[in-house]
Design a protein around this motif. Structure first.
Motif, PDB file in Angstrom:
ATOM      1  N   GLU A 149       0.834  -1.199   0.000  1.00  0.00           N
ATOM      2  CA  GLU A 149       0.000   0.000   0.000  1.00  0.00           C
ATOM      3  C   GLU A 149       0.871   1.252   0.000  1.00  0.00           C
ATOM      4  OE1 GLU A 149      -0.948   0.468   4.751  1.00  0.00           O
ATOM      5  OE2 GLU A 149      -2.213  -0.894   3.581  1.00  0.00           O
ATOM      6  N   ARG A 164      -4.119   3.114  -1.984  1.00  0.00           N
ATOM      7  CA  ARG A 164      -3.772   3.895  -0.788  1.00  0.00           C
ATOM      8  C   ARG A 164      -3.594   3.006   0.428  1.00  0.00           C
ATOM      9  NH1 ARG A 164      -7.940   6.668  -0.691  1.00  0.00           N
ATOM     10  NH2 ARG A 164      -9.048   5.708   1.081  1.00  0.00           N
ATOM     11  N   GLU A 165      -4.584   2.136   0.692  1.00  0.00           N
ATOM     12  CA  GLU A 165      -4.513   1.259   1.853  1.00  0.00           C
ATOM     13  C   GLU A 165      -5.380   0.032   1.611  1.00  0.00           C
ATOM     14  OE1 GLU A 165      -6.588   2.637   5.386  1.00  0.00           O
ATOM     15  OE2 GLU A 165      -7.361   4.334   4.216  1.00  0.00           O
TER      16      GLU A 165
END
Length: 397
Positions: A149, A164-165
């Motif tokens: 990520e 992003r995550e």
């Protein structure tokens, strides 16, 4: 064909040599190819089982290519061994005709040709197809589980992926840039996504995002908003055949080498991909159909040149070199014909003319017997004369 004690003796020597050569050469080449796939474990986080599966799927192609060469080398070894042990001379003195000795070699050649035909017509296409599907699954696993990520990672030439995550199995804040086609780059942006499988294909299910496409030929661009979009990960397999990876994003289009022989014989002429790659389809089909002819041609070349007993080691060494040169020329000519058949239907006929012509000429040479040996000796005499003169000079010194 009824085998006697002599036939079984020769067949045992030739078959043993062929198996050892086939296993040895295949193992060496397989190891060199396997080392190039180590990135599956180090860079893509795959298990050793996946690593061996991917590398083993290339074995049918190796066996089909190496088996004719292994048979040729085994024939050379067997005939040279029989001559070195004076067994060929004894057989000739006992009234055994040279063409009579071809029986065990013909039996081994038919087995080899059947093996090459089976590999080329059935096993190789199935292996390439399974490899294609497995690489797709590996790519899906790579996207969902290996990419870290917050990192921008290049998945393939021109493809960049980022999220992003990670939340559970879902990826949040997805960004993907696809520049494999420089004239039509695309950017995918989505709030979240999750990998899924359907109908043997892997997808990344994107939610709440946009697709920005640019057409540089028409100097225009467009933005498409979506609630849900299925991104086919098969399109990221890195094909270089101009659309073989699934140009419509919904369906995997298999390359000619990945299709069954029956599918190539019954090919739909109106398929868009076929219209683009018609030459590759033609070359692949004829290459498969002609493959079983080459073991027969290679064996007969070796026997035509070395089937007669010889009393000088020098002459036999030169004859072996001629046999190797002829087989190498045939193999190179076949490769050139295969390459040319992509552009010319006439060149595809050479894939059959080369081995069939060789089989005919070699069979005639075996039928002429001692006349062929005299001709080979005359051809090899200029090659070995300098070495004989050098040896005589050293003896006088």
């Amino acid at each position: 064909m009824r085998f006697g004690l002599l036939d079984r003796y020769i067949l045992k020597i030739a078959a043993g040599a062929a198996v050892i050569l086939l296993v040895g050469l295949t193992s060496v080449i397989w190891v060199t190819q396997a080392l190039r796939e180590v990135d599956l474990m180090t860079g893509k986080g795959q298990t050793i089982l996946i690593f061996f599966t991917v590398t083993l799927l290339s074995l049918p192609a190796l066996i089909a290519g190496i088996a004719p060469v292994a048979l040729f080398m085994a024939t050379l070894y067997t005939l040279n061994k029989l001559n070195s042990d004076s067994e060929l001379i004894v057989m000739n003195a006992a009234g055994v005709a040279p063409h009579r000795l071809t029986r065990p070699f013909i039996a081994l050649t038919l087995i080899t040709a059947a093996l090459v035909g089976w590999m080329s017509l059935a096993v190789m296409p199935a292996g390439f197809r399974a490899l294609r599907d497995l690489i797709t699954l590996i790519r899906a696993d790579f996207v969902a589980n290996v990419v870290k990520e917050g990192q921008f990672v290049s998945l393939d030439s021109g493809v960049t992926f980022h999220y992003r995550e990670k939340q559970g199995q879902a990826l949040l804040g997805i960004f993907m840039q696809d520049r494999r086609d420089p004239n039509q780059p695309a950017v995918y942006i989505a709030e979240r996504g999750q990998s899924a499988e359907a109908d043997g294909n892997s997808f990344l299910m994107l939610e709440k995002g946009t697709i920005q496409r640019e057409s540089r030929n028409q100097n225009s661009s467009s933005i498409i908003s979506f609630e849900r979009y299925a991104l086919n990960l098969s399109a990221l397999t890195g094909d270089s055949d101009g659309g073989a990876g699934g140009g419509d994003g919904d369906k995997v289009i298999y390359k000619p080498r990945e299709r069954t022989t029956w599918a190539l014989l019954r090919q739909d002429k109106n398929e868009p991909y076929y219209k683009i790659q018609e030459g590759r389809f033609r070359a692949e089909l004829h290459n498969r159909l002609s493959a079983p002819l080459y073991p027969i041609a290679f064996m007969l070349v070796a026997f035509a040149i070395l089937g007669e007993a010889r009393t000088t080691r020098q002459g036999r060494a030169a004859a072996i070199q001629i046999a190797i040169f002829l087989v190498g020329a045939i193999r190179i000519g076949a490769y050139a014909a295969w390459t040319a058949s992509v552009r010319s239907p006439i060149a595809a006929a050479l894939l059959y003319i080369l081995p069939l012509g060789t089989i005919l000429l070699a069979a005639l040479a075996i039928g002429f017997g001692s006349r062929t040996r005299v001709l080979v000796d005359r051809l090899t005499e200029p090659l070995i004369a300098p070495f004989l003169a050098l040896a005589a000079r050293f003896r006088r010194a």
